[in-house]
Design an enzyme around this catalytic site. Structure first.
Site, PDB file in Angstrom:
ATOM      1  N   GLY A 107      27.583  37.186  45.922  1.00  0.00           N
ATOM      2  CA  GLY A 107      27.985  38.586  45.764  1.00  0.00           C
ATOM      3  C   GLY A 107      29.486  38.753  45.621  1.00  0.00           C
ATOM      4  O   GLY A 107      29.967  39.513  44.767  1.00  0.00           O
ATOM      5  N   CYS A 108      30.234  38.030  46.431  1.00  0.00           N
ATOM      6  CA  CYS A 108      31.692  38.134  46.392  1.00  0.00           C
ATOM      7  C   CYS A 108      32.251  37.577  45.084  1.00  0.00           C
ATOM      8  O   CYS A 108      33.244  38.083  44.557  1.00  0.00           O
ATOM      9  CB  CYS A 108      32.304  37.415  47.585  1.00  0.00           C
ATOM     10  SG  CYS A 108      31.836  38.169  49.166  1.00  0.00           S
ATOM     11  N   THR A 109      31.594  36.554  44.551  1.00  0.00           N
ATOM     12  CA  THR A 109      32.024  35.981  43.275  1.00  0.00           C
ATOM     13  C   THR A 109      31.777  36.959  42.131  1.00  0.00           C
ATOM     14  O   THR A 109      32.655  37.169  41.281  1.00  0.00           O
ATOM     15  CB  THR A 109      31.319  34.635  43.029  1.00  0.00           C
ATOM     16  OG1 THR A 109      31.689  33.730  44.080  1.00  0.00           O
ATOM     17  CG2 THR A 109      31.711  34.037  41.684  1.00  0.00           C
TER      18      THR A 109
END
Length: 158
Positions: free
Chosen positions: A45-47
């Site tokens: 998700g952060c990527t």
């Protein structure tokens, strides 16, 4: 969740970037800044969130918005994230969660029945005078950049 609201002065901070250079929020007075908190570099998700900002950074810049991403990751992990994903904006390390606590985005969470402490994925748009203009939360990572750009496009430029 944060008790900050639009109109509040943004909490001041100094944090190291991925090459251990100290970055202060006050360095950006006179500019709009998107300060976004994310849980962990190199996770799916952060990527997605970071790469969407990377791919749309020129649109943020056209609205005169600087971008700062903050996570509890150490500077080495942030450097790896920046290099592997060719990120073109600043990531800051809040290893002790001091800044995330000031912004009210660090707290108890539950995942699959387990309680733990972590970051509530939240973004703060800070105006050129250092006040919070808008807070974004409860969004899908893939839509983060679109939500913010839609908001920026709805405002008259200042």
């Amino acid at each position: 969740m944060t008790t900050l609201k639009p109109g509040d002065i943004a909490p001041k901070f100094i944090l190291p970037n991925c090459i251990d250079k100290s970055i202060k929020l006050s360095d950006f007075l006179g500019k709009k800044v998107l300060v976004y908190f994310y849980p962990k570099a190199m996770t799916p998700g952060c990527t997605v969130q970071a790469c969407n900002i990377r791919d749309n950074l020129e649109l943020f810049k056209s609205k005169k918005v600087e971008v700062l991403g903050i996570s509890p990751d150490n500077t080495n992990k942030l450097l790896t994230f920046v290099e592997k994903k060719m990120l073109n904006f600043t990531l800051l390390s809040d290893k002790q969660n001091i800044v995330s606590k000031k912004f009210g985005v660090w707290g108890e969470k539950i995942f699959m029945g387990k309680k733990y402490f972590g970051i509530y994925r939240t973004s703060f748009l800070i105006n050129s005078s250092g006040f919070i203009d808008k807070i974004f939360f409860k969004f899908k990572c893939k839509d983060h950049h679109k939500i913010i750009l839609t908001y920026l496009n709805s405002k008259k430029s200042d």
